[in-house]
Design an enzyme around this catalytic site. Structure first.
Site, PDB file in Angstrom:
ATOM      1  N   THR A   1      -1.284 -21.646  20.341  1.00 54.95           N
ATOM      2  CA  THR A   1      -2.259 -21.207  20.376  1.00 54.95           C
ATOM      3  C   THR A   1      -2.872 -20.342  19.643  1.00 54.95           C
ATOM      4  O   THR A   1      -2.683 -19.576  18.758  1.00 54.95           O
ATOM      5  CB  THR A   1      -2.491 -20.843  21.890  1.00 54.95           C
ATOM      6  N   GLN A   2      -4.750 -20.370  19.841  1.00 52.29           N
ATOM      7  CA  GLN A   2      -5.291 -19.380  18.838  1.00 52.29           C
ATOM      8  C   GLN A   2      -4.984 -17.947  19.400  1.00 52.29           C
ATOM      9  O   GLN A   2      -5.515 -17.281  18.632  1.00 52.29           O
ATOM     10  CB  GLN A   2      -6.912 -19.863  18.682  1.00 52.29           C
ATOM     11  N   CYS A   3      -4.779 -17.957  21.013  1.00 54.37           N
ATOM     12  CA  CYS A   3      -4.887 -16.482  21.467  1.00 54.37           C
ATOM     13  C   CYS A   3      -3.714 -16.214  21.002  1.00 54.37           C
ATOM     14  O   CYS A   3      -2.457 -16.111  21.016  1.00 54.37           O
ATOM     15  CB  CYS A   3      -4.574 -17.384  23.111  1.00 54.37           C
TER      16      CYS A   3
ATOM     17  N   ASP B   1       0.094  -7.062   4.834  1.00 54.37           N
ATOM     18  CA  ASP B   1      -0.259  -8.242   5.281  1.00 54.37           C
ATOM     19  C   ASP B   1       0.035  -9.188   5.376  1.00 54.37           C
ATOM     20  O   ASP B   1      -0.060  -9.652   6.260  1.00 54.37           O
ATOM     21  CB  ASP B   1      -1.301  -8.275   3.558  1.00 54.37           C
TER      22      ASP B   1
ATOM     23  N   THR C   1       0.564  -1.004   0.324  1.00 53.31           N
ATOM     24  CA  THR C   1       0.041   0.197   0.033  1.00 53.31           C
ATOM     25  C   THR C   1       1.040   1.101  -0.142  1.00 53.31           C
ATOM     26  O   THR C   1       0.780   2.161  -1.168  1.00 53.31           O
ATOM     27  CB  THR C   1      -1.201   0.267   0.949  1.00 53.31           C
TER      28      THR C   1
HETATM   29  N1  ASP Z   1      -2.769  -5.103   0.512  1.00 50.65           N
HETATM   30  C1  ASP Z   1      -1.005  -4.837   0.386  1.00 50.65           C
HETATM   31  C2  ASP Z   1      -0.107  -5.276   0.849  1.00 50.65           C
HETATM   32  O1  ASP Z   1      -0.292  -6.181   1.793  1.00 50.65           O
HETATM   33  C3  ASP Z   1      -1.672  -4.010   2.221  1.00 50.65           C
HETATM   34  C4  ASP Z   1      -0.398  -3.199   2.738  1.00 50.65           C
HETATM   35  O2  ASP Z   1       0.236  -3.086   2.371  1.00 50.65           O
HETATM   36  O3  ASP Z   1      -1.020  -2.348   3.605  1.00 50.65           O
HETATM   37  O4  ASP Z   1       0.558  -5.571  -0.189  1.00 50.65           O
END
Ligand code: ASP
Length: 347
Positions: free
Chosen positions: A281-283, A96, A19
């Site tokens: 753990t999922q936590c 991500d 992003t």
């Molecule tokens: N979808 C974008 C990525 O991971 C989200 C980001 O950059 O924050 O490339």
């Protein structure tokens, strides 16, 4: 391209995409990546910082959802090729999967004596309220920081929204706020306010041996996430995956699962085939404690390995890394429960 230095620090920036460097497509309005030239245009401060820097830009830049072990290897190779010439490295990366890349690199970059700081943004660089500028500028300051002539943070880290976290302790936990990342089981390594305050006692020690990269990875893993009502068909579908070498069992609370005999039989048969089962753990906060409850005592007995307080991202990449080394299963199990790069708290 090189920019003149006044401080003498020399940094290497790898722009992968994300992003941070995206702009809306003229026709559809969908966010698509733009080049590093446009990024530099939006941060004139980069040249004012007084660091000398060079860069490597992915063409085309990528959304990090398409990240892969092959690209982690490419990143390790780029750092290796430039290692002696620079004081620190900055990787501009989509948020991500940033925590996966940071975790993978923490294992692949052995005896790292220089900072490798991943950063990105929640809002593209061209937007007025963008968080990209602060993230990039402070990441560069941290990558250049020295103490007694040595790198202040000789680790793979994520810098985001005023916090520096150990990369393999970090998780993206929020898609809306600028504070996208957190490290639930380990304190921040630094906090940026008027000054950058380093928590030196939590930073990894400077290595004694020479830097090298280890790029052998094996992605033969799968994930089995527990939920009340999970069926035997669903469990078998995961455990009978072909070419499977290890499974991350995402458990309840302190590492607990259902105790139905069909479920335990499935796990035991899998372990008897030499497949590793890692209990995580999922936590987000806290640790697996096999045997604390009756609903986990049996897991230890059949040979399930504790993931302690590792993040999912660290568990995935550590397994890929250890499987890639072709160690015997028992050695992998023992190393899984050992902190290799500060990724877990040993009990
Ligand atoms: N979808 C974008 C990525 O991971 C989200 C980001 O950059 O924050 O490339």
């Amino acid at each position: 391209m090189s920019v003149a230095s006044s401080t003498g620090a020399k940094l290497f920036i790898i722009y992968t995409g994300g992003t941070i460097g995206m702009a809306p497509d003229d026709v559809s309005g969908t966010l698509i990546p733009m080049g590093f030239r446009e990024i530099k245009y939006h941060i004139p401060e980069l040249t004012k910082l007084g660091y000398e820097f060079d860069m490597h830009a992915f063409t085309p830049p990528m959304d990090s959802s398409n990240m892969s072990p092959e690209i982690w290897i490419e990143l390790a190779n780029i750092i290796h090729a430039n290692y002696t010439d620079y004081d620190g490295f900055i990787i501009l990366h989509g948020s991500d999967t940033m925590a996966f890349t940071a975790s993978a690199l923490s294992f692949m970059l052995e005896n790292l004596a220089k900072p490798v700081i991943l950063t990105g943004a929640q809002l593209p660089i061209g937007e007025i309220r963008t968080d990209a500028k602060e993230n990039i500028i402070t990441a560069m300051e941290i990558a250049a920081a020295k103490r007694n002539g040595k790198a202040r943070v000789p680790e793979v880290c994520i810098y985001f929204d005023y916090y520096l976290f150990r990369g393999n302790r970090t998780k993206k936990y929020n898609t809306e706020t600028f504070e996208a990342f957190n490290s639930f089981n380990y304190p921040p390594l630094a906090e940026a306010g008027i000054d950058i305050k380093y928590n030196d006692q939590f930073i990894l020690e400077y290595p004694k041996e020479l830097f090298r990269i280890n790029t052998r990875l094996n992605a033969g893993i799968a994930v089995l996430k527990m939920f009340p009502g999970i069926t035997q068909h669903a469990v078998n579908a995961v455990l009978q995956t072909s070419e499977l070498r290890a499974v991350i069992l995402e458990t309840f609370g302190n590492g607990n699962t259902i105790t139905a005999s069909w479920f335990m039989d499935c796990l035991k048969k899998t372990i008897d085939k030499g497949i590793i089962i890692l209990d995580r753990t999922q936590c987000d906060g806290g640790s697996v404690e096999l045997g604390r409850y009756e609903t986990s005592a049996h897991l230890r007995e059949i040979g399930v390995v504790s993931g302690h307080d590792m993040t999912f991202e660290a568990a995935v990449t550590k397994l890929m890394f250890l499987l890639g080394q072709e160690y015997p299963v028992e050695k992998i199990k023992q190393l899984l429960e050992t902190a290799l790069k500060g990724e877990l708290t040993e009990k």
